[in-house]
Design a protein around this motif. Structure first.
Motif, PDB file in Angstrom:
ATOM      1  N   LYS A  18      61.490  89.648  74.943  1.00 30.25           N
ATOM      2  CA  LYS A  18      60.342  89.579  75.835  1.00 30.25           C
ATOM      3  C   LYS A  18      59.136  90.292  75.214  1.00 30.25           C
ATOM      4  O   LYS A  18      59.211  91.473  74.897  1.00 30.25           O
ATOM      5  CB  LYS A  18      60.681  90.240  77.186  1.00 30.25           C
ATOM      6  N   PRO A  19      58.000  89.575  75.011  1.00 35.39           N
ATOM      7  CA  PRO A  19      56.816  90.229  74.450  1.00 35.39           C
ATOM      8  C   PRO A  19      56.292  91.310  75.391  1.00 35.39           C
ATOM      9  O   PRO A  19      56.357  91.175  76.613  1.00 35.39           O
ATOM     10  CB  PRO A  19      55.799  89.085  74.323  1.00 35.39           C
ATOM     11  N   TYR A  20      55.773  92.378  74.816  1.00 34.27           N
ATOM     12  CA  TYR A  20      55.159  93.434  75.615  1.00 34.27           C
ATOM     13  C   TYR A  20      53.764  93.015  76.069  1.00 34.27           C
ATOM     14  O   TYR A  20      53.305  93.383  77.156  1.00 34.27           O
ATOM     15  CB  TYR A  20      55.081  94.720  74.790  1.00 34.27           C
ATOM     16  N   ALA A  21      53.099  92.235  75.234  1.00 31.26           N
ATOM     17  CA  ALA A  21      51.769  91.690  75.538  1.00 31.26           C
ATOM     18  C   ALA A  21      51.612  90.385  74.769  1.00 31.26           C
ATOM     19  O   ALA A  21      52.321  90.149  73.787  1.00 31.26           O
ATOM     20  CB  ALA A  21      50.665  92.669  75.161  1.00 31.26           C
ATOM     21  N   VAL A  22      50.704  89.526  75.249  1.00 35.15           N
ATOM     22  CA  VAL A  22      50.487  88.229  74.598  1.00 35.15           C
ATOM     23  C   VAL A  22      48.987  87.938  74.540  1.00 35.15           C
ATOM     24  O   VAL A  22      48.282  88.093  75.543  1.00 35.15           O
ATOM     25  CB  VAL A  22      51.202  87.086  75.353  1.00 35.15           C
ATOM     26  N   VAL A  23      48.543  87.523  73.372  1.00 38.11           N
ATOM     27  CA  VAL A  23      47.165  87.039  73.215  1.00 38.11           C
ATOM     28  C   VAL A  23      47.221  85.515  73.243  1.00 38.11           C
ATOM     29  O   VAL A  23      47.970  84.911  72.478  1.00 38.11           O
ATOM     30  CB  VAL A  23      46.543  87.525  71.893  1.00 38.11           C
ATOM     31  N   GLN A  24      46.447  84.905  74.129  1.00 37.80           N
ATOM     32  CA  GLN A  24      46.445  83.448  74.242  1.00 37.80           C
ATOM     33  C   GLN A  24      45.189  82.853  73.607  1.00 37.80           C
ATOM     34  O   GLN A  24      44.098  83.427  73.673  1.00 37.80           O
ATOM     35  CB  GLN A  24      46.509  83.007  75.702  1.00 37.80           C
ATOM     36  N   LEU A  25      45.358  81.672  73.011  1.00 35.60           N
ATOM     37  CA  LEU A  25      44.252  80.899  72.458  1.00 35.60           C
ATOM     38  C   LEU A  25      44.257  79.528  73.113  1.00 35.60           C
ATOM     39  O   LEU A  25      45.333  78.933  73.314  1.00 35.60           O
ATOM     40  CB  LEU A  25      44.356  80.747  70.936  1.00 35.60           C
ATOM     41  N   ARG A  26      43.075  79.016  73.441  1.00 37.39           N
ATOM     42  CA  ARG A  26      42.940  77.720  74.107  1.00 37.39           C
ATOM     43  C   ARG A  26      42.148  76.774  73.211  1.00 37.39           C
ATOM     44  O   ARG A  26      41.163  77.148  72.586  1.00 37.39           O
ATOM     45  CB  ARG A  26      42.216  77.890  75.451  1.00 37.39           C
ATOM     46  N   ARG A  27      42.596  75.518  73.160  1.00 40.03           N
ATOM     47  CA  ARG A  27      41.941  74.526  72.304  1.00 40.03           C
ATOM     48  C   ARG A  27      40.467  74.396  72.666  1.00 40.03           C
ATOM     49  O   ARG A  27      40.106  74.334  73.833  1.00 40.03           O
ATOM     50  CB  ARG A  27      42.639  73.169  72.444  1.00 40.03           C
ATOM     51  N   ASP A  28      39.620  74.323  71.636  1.00 38.08           N
ATOM     52  CA  ASP A  28      38.179  74.329  71.858  1.00 38.08           C
ATOM     53  C   ASP A  28      37.522  72.985  71.586  1.00 38.08           C
ATOM     54  O   ASP A  28      36.376  72.767  71.978  1.00 38.08           O
ATOM     55  CB  ASP A  28      37.527  75.405  70.986  1.00 38.08           C
ATOM     56  N   MET A  47      45.870  89.802  78.427  1.00 34.96           N
ATOM     57  CA  MET A  47      47.018  89.894  77.522  1.00 34.96           C
ATOM     58  C   MET A  47      48.342  90.016  78.277  1.00 34.96           C
ATOM     59  O   MET A  47      49.347  90.420  77.697  1.00 34.96           O
ATOM     60  CB  MET A  47      46.836  91.078  76.561  1.00 34.96           C
ATOM     61  N   LYS A  48      48.362  89.640  79.560  1.00 34.61           N
ATOM     62  CA  LYS A  48      49.611  89.780  80.329  1.00 34.61           C
ATOM     63  C   LYS A  48      50.667  88.819  79.778  1.00 34.61           C
ATOM     64  O   LYS A  48      50.383  87.660  79.447  1.00 34.61           O
ATOM     65  CB  LYS A  48      49.373  89.535  81.808  1.00 34.61           C
ATOM     66  N   PRO A  49      51.914  89.268  79.668  1.00 30.33           N
ATOM     67  CA  PRO A  49      52.977  88.456  79.068  1.00 30.33           C
ATOM     68  C   PRO A  49      53.757  87.599  80.064  1.00 30.33           C
ATOM     69  O   PRO A  49      54.674  86.874  79.667  1.00 30.33           O
ATOM     70  CB  PRO A  49      53.893  89.518  78.457  1.00 30.33           C
ATOM     71  N   VAL A  50      53.409  87.665  81.350  1.00 35.27           N
ATOM     72  CA  VAL A  50      54.216  86.990  82.364  1.00 35.27           C
ATOM     73  C   VAL A  50      54.117  85.472  82.227  1.00 35.27           C
ATOM     74  O   VAL A  50      53.100  84.926  81.813  1.00 35.27           O
ATOM     75  CB  VAL A  50      53.787  87.404  83.784  1.00 35.27           C
ATOM     76  N   GLY A  51      55.235  84.792  82.574  1.00 31.51           N
ATOM     77  CA  GLY A  51      55.262  83.335  82.573  1.00 31.51           C
ATOM     78  C   GLY A  51      55.355  82.715  81.198  1.00 31.51           C
ATOM     79  O   GLY A  51      55.115  81.516  81.041  1.00 31.51           O
ATOM     80  N   LEU A  52      55.704  83.505  80.198  1.00 35.39           N
ATOM     81  CA  LEU A  52      55.748  83.017  78.816  1.00 35.39           C
ATOM     82  C   LEU A  52      57.063  83.428  78.157  1.00 35.39           C
ATOM     83  O   LEU A  52      57.540  84.547  78.350  1.00 35.39           O
ATOM     84  CB  LEU A  52      54.570  83.576  78.007  1.00 35.39           C
ATOM     85  N   THR A  53      57.618  82.515  77.366  1.00 31.46           N
ATOM     86  CA  THR A  53      58.849  82.788  76.608  1.00 31.46           C
ATOM     87  C   THR A  53      58.623  82.425  75.153  1.00 31.46           C
ATOM     88  O   THR A  53      58.248  81.286  74.835  1.00 31.46           O
ATOM     89  CB  THR A  53      60.035  81.970  77.157  1.00 31.46           C
ATOM     90  N   GLY A  83      41.583 101.965  80.761  1.00 26.79           N
ATOM     91  CA  GLY A  83      42.993 102.335  80.769  1.00 26.79           C
ATOM     92  C   GLY A  83      43.747 101.543  79.722  1.00 26.79           C
ATOM     93  O   GLY A  83      43.475 100.358  79.520  1.00 26.79           O
ATOM     94  N   ARG A  84      44.690 102.161  79.047  1.00 25.02           N
ATOM     95  CA  ARG A  84      45.379 101.520  77.938  1.00 25.02           C
ATOM     96  C   ARG A  84      46.202 100.306  78.372  1.00 25.02           C
ATOM     97  O   ARG A  84      46.482  99.423  77.569  1.00 25.02           O
ATOM     98  CB  ARG A  84      46.283 102.531  77.214  1.00 25.02           C
ATOM     99  N   GLU A  85      46.589 100.246  79.637  1.00 24.29           N
ATOM    100  CA  GLU A  85      47.396  99.128  80.115  1.00 24.29           C
ATOM    101  C   GLU A  85      46.562  98.021  80.752  1.00 24.29           C
ATOM    102  O   GLU A  85      47.103  96.987  81.147  1.00 24.29           O
ATOM    103  CB  GLU A  85      48.425  99.627  81.135  1.00 24.29           C
ATOM    104  N   THR A  86      45.247  98.230  80.836  1.00 20.99           N
ATOM    105  CA  THR A  86      44.389  97.259  81.530  1.00 20.99           C
ATOM    106  C   THR A  86      44.480  95.872  80.918  1.00 20.99           C
ATOM    107  O   THR A  86      44.630  94.868  81.630  1.00 20.99           O
ATOM    108  CB  THR A  86      42.920  97.737  81.518  1.00 20.99           C
ATOM    109  N   LEU A  87      44.387  95.772  79.602  1.00 19.22           N
ATOM    110  CA  LEU A  87      44.443  94.457  78.949  1.00 19.22           C
ATOM    111  C   LEU A  87      45.798  93.795  79.141  1.00 19.22           C
ATOM    112  O   LEU A  87      45.893  92.578  79.286  1.00 19.22           O
ATOM    113  CB  LEU A  87      44.132  94.596  77.455  1.00 19.22           C
ATOM    114  N   ARG A  88      46.858  94.599  79.150  1.00 14.62           N
ATOM    115  CA  ARG A  88      48.211  94.044  79.299  1.00 14.62           C
ATOM    116  C   ARG A  88      48.436  93.478  80.701  1.00 14.62           C
ATOM    117  O   ARG A  88      49.343  92.671  80.908  1.00 14.62           O
ATOM    118  CB  ARG A  88      49.244  95.123  78.982  1.00 14.62           C
ATOM    119  N   HIS A  89      47.602  93.895  81.636  1.00 15.44           N
ATOM    120  CA  HIS A  89      47.677  93.346  82.989  1.00 15.44           C
ATOM    121  C   HIS A  89      46.516  92.387  83.257  1.00 15.44           C
ATOM    122  O   HIS A  89      46.343  91.923  84.376  1.00 15.44           O
ATOM    123  CB  HIS A  89      47.665  94.478  84.022  1.00 15.44           C
ATOM    124  N   GLY A  90      45.733  92.088  82.225  1.00 15.57           N
ATOM    125  CA  GLY A  90      44.612  91.160  82.320  1.00 15.57           C
ATOM    126  C   GLY A  90      44.820  89.987  81.381  1.00 15.57           C
ATOM    127  O   GLY A  90      45.826  89.264  81.481  1.00 15.57           O
TER     128      GLY A  90
END
Length: 450
Positions: free
Chosen positions: A265-275, A251-257, A242-249
């Protein structure tokens, strides 16, 4: 002289099993085929190398089953969890580690132990004599896999696991990306800004999904089918659902400003974590992928802030194998047809670094007790480790058995003395309180019998 314990595989489970057995006074031979025999996913010959992610997930030991496993392993003198915390990186509420420093330190500790010796070779058979633990993980070699299949008489069960890409930090556009953990989670400012966030508008998200679905993917060999584990799905598979699956997984934008555009407000967010500890590498969270390399670079560079990204490692996909443990293993994790052999780690049907390490801890203690002629008390089912081992050795339905993360759904229900239904937070706290008391008693009973 005390009988030697042979452990095959120096990943998370094998390393922990070796440490637990040696600390109990049992001499250990740790067999590891790397670097002589390479795998698709590993990059070094170090023990306990982290491949798919650098995270041990949540460290909340009062409200999270994974965090409870952390706590239980620490109480049991776990080597892997000790070094995970020692080499911790900021990651909000997650336990992320500097993967290279982590595995190097574990390798050094095991090689320095007076009761552990290593043998760099590939083991391809299931021996009839001696005490053995096979902790070969999801990347069990084809030769050994064939031996297991021949012994069990069962078809090898398999699923495909995907690896997320890693980006060089200096190639990320910080004028677009901002630092923030979801909901500013973390006790320090560093923890609260542990993630890099790439914002997407709706048109950018839609274009990304289109590119993702159209990209060239890895093809499977004849006769192979993809039975992915839901906790590590490739992003393309999620997008196909489903096209919205990633946005609710992932790539969800909740809790971010967006710090650059706080009113947008972002529609979707890609997060990166220090490695790594230096902060020179970041992995793209939840972006396991089966896209071909050329397609990956093209698609990921459509993400705002990653237009000029350089990749230290692109994603990939590999075949993972696991046993139908409810039919093959007894409560002591022994192969029913060859009780001199135990299995531990992901090959038993647990999923994740934490769960694999926990099963290695139990297998090491069980094997050591058997060699030393001691009676090991049954692992309490009300503990996180007990819930897991009960699930894989008989609690799960054999016909539908699939790899499983630890979760409170595996725990026996709580008795509600108040006669009403508990709220979730209260219920989870009840699970962890009960588990901690049972685990403490279990460890104490072993000290008395030693």
């Amino acid at each position: 002289m005390t009988q030697e314990l042979h452990i095959v595989g120096a990943g998370m489970a094998g390393s922990e099993a070796a440490w637990q057995a040696a600390e109990a006074g049992v001499p250990v031979v740790l067999h590891e085929m790397r670097p002589q025999v390479e795998t698709f996913a590993h990059t070094s010959g170090n023990f306990a190398e982290m491949v798919c992610s650098n995270s041990f997930r949540s460290d909340d030991h009062e409200q999270n089953a994974v965090g409870l496993l952390h706590w239980e392993m620490k109480q049991a003198g776990g080597l892997v969890i000790e070094h995970a915390y020692r080499h911790r990186l900021p990651a909000g509420g997650a336990l992320a580690v500097d993967r290279d420093a982590f595995s190097a330190a574990i390798t050094a500790r095991l090689q320095a132990h007076p009761l552990i010796r290593t043998s760099l070779e590939e083991v391809t058979e299931l021996p009839d004599q001696g005490q053995w633990i096979f902790a070969t993980g999801p990347l069990t070699s084809p030769a050994l896999g064939a031996a297991i299949q021949a012994e069990t008489g069962a078809e090898r069960l398999a699923f495909f696991d995907a690896i997320a890409p890693i980006v060089y930090t200096d190639s990320i556009d910080m004028d677009v990306v901002w630092r923030q953990s979801r909901y500013d989670k973390g006790e320090t400012e560093e923890e609260q800004k542990a993630y890099l966030n790439c914002p997407m508008t709706k048109p950018q998200y839609e274009a990304f999904i289109d590119a993702l679905l159209a990209a060239d993917k890895t093809e499977f060999h004849d006769g192979e089918t993809a039975g992915y584990f839901d906790g590590c799905l490739p992003i393309e598979v999620m997008a196909e659902r489903g096209r919205e699956t990633l946005r609710h997984g992932p790539m969800k934008p909740v809790g971010l400003t967006n710090a650059h555009k706080p009113d947008e407000k972002p529609y979707a967010v890609v997060q990166l974590r220090r490695d790594n500890a230096l902060g020179t590498l970041y992995n793209i969270v939840g972006f396991q992928t089966k896209m071909k390399y050329g397609a990956q670079a093209e698609v990921f560079k459509t993400i705002p802030g990653l237009e000029n990204a350089s990749f230290a490692r692109l994603g990939g996909i590999h075949r993972n194998t696991f046993l139908n443990s409810p039919t093959l293993l007894d409560a002591q994790m022994r192969l029913r047809s060859k009780p001199n052999i135990r299995f531990a780690g992901q090959v038993t049907g647990v999923e994740g670094y934490v769960e694999s390490t926990a099963m290695g801890l139990l297998a090491g203690r069980m094997a050591a007790a058997e060699i030393l002629g001691r009676t090991l008390p049954t692992v309490p089912q009300d503990t996180a480790m007990g819930a897991l081992i009960h699930h894989i050795t008989g609690g799960a339905e054999a016909k539908t058995f699939q790899p499983m993360n630890v979760n409170f759904g595996l725990f026996r229900p709580l008795e509600d003395v108040r006669g009403g239904r508990r709220g979730r937070k209260d219920r989870y706290k009840g699970y962890t309180d009960r588990a901690k008391a049972a685990w403490t008693d279990w460890l104490a009973a072993q000290e008395v019998s030693a």
